[in-house]
Design a protein around this motif. Structure first.
Motif, mmCIF file in Angstrom:
data_model
loop_
_atom_site.group_PDB
_atom_site.id
_atom_site.type_symbol
_atom_site.label_atom_id
_atom_site.label_comp_id
_atom_site.label_asym_id
_atom_site.label_seq_id
_atom_site.Cartn_x
_atom_site.Cartn_y
_atom_site.Cartn_z
ATOM 1 N N TYR A 61 85.254 39.240 52.797
ATOM 2 C CA TYR A 61 86.326 40.060 52.244
ATOM 3 C C TYR A 61 85.796 41.448 51.932
ATOM 4 C CZ TYR A 61 89.487 36.106 51.556
ATOM 5 O OH TYR A 61 90.319 35.048 51.755
ATOM 6 N N HIS B 259 94.766 41.373 56.845
ATOM 7 C CA HIS B 259 95.234 41.934 55.569
ATOM 8 C C HIS B 259 96.404 41.128 54.991
ATOM 9 C CE1 HIS B 259 92.565 45.333 55.907
ATOM 10 N NE2 HIS B 259 92.984 45.531 57.137
ATOM 11 N N ASP C 107 90.486 41.763 50.447
ATOM 12 C CA ASP C 107 91.300 41.259 51.544
ATOM 13 C C ASP C 107 90.434 41.125 52.791
ATOM 14 O OD1 ASP C 107 93.595 40.379 52.737
ATOM 15 O OD2 ASP C 107 94.704 42.242 52.500
ATOM 16 N N ARG D 61 96.735 39.593 52.067
ATOM 17 C CA ARG D 61 97.097 39.902 50.676
ATOM 18 C C ARG D 61 97.925 41.183 50.589
ATOM 19 N NH1 ARG D 61 92.086 38.124 46.756
ATOM 20 N NH2 ARG D 61 91.988 35.989 47.498
#
Length: 90
Positions: free
Chosen positions: A14, A46, A41, A48
């Motif tokens: 991440y 991506h 993220d 989130r």
């Protein structure tokens, strides 16, 4: 299930994603405001960020004008270079 720490997320690949959302004020359509969102993220999906944008469209009255974002992995391989010689001083 426990929430992963920031370090654990970074070790899983991440990176820190920062997004600036520009939106129109509901009562003043000609006024643009901005909102800064930040979370860890996974690129390139991506998930989130997309979930947050979906939440915004569903729950927030301010219509989105545009979204600008950047993604940065904070843990990366260190720089390595070979030293060819040594120069003693004094």
């Amino acid at each position: 299930m426990t929430e992963a720490t920031e370090t654990e997320l970074m070790l899983k690949g991440y990176g820190l994603t920062t997004a600036e959302l520009f939106y129109r004020m509901p009562d003043y359509r000609n006024v643009l405001n901005s909102y800064i969102w930040q979370d860890y993220d996974l690129a390139p999906d991506h998930d989130r960020l997309l979930n947050f944008v979906s939440f915004w469209k569903r729950e927030i009255e301010g219509e989105l004008h545009s979204v600008r974002f950047t993604h940065r992995k904070l843990i990366a391989p260190g720089e390595w270079r070979q030293i060819a010689g040594e120069f003693p001083v004094h």
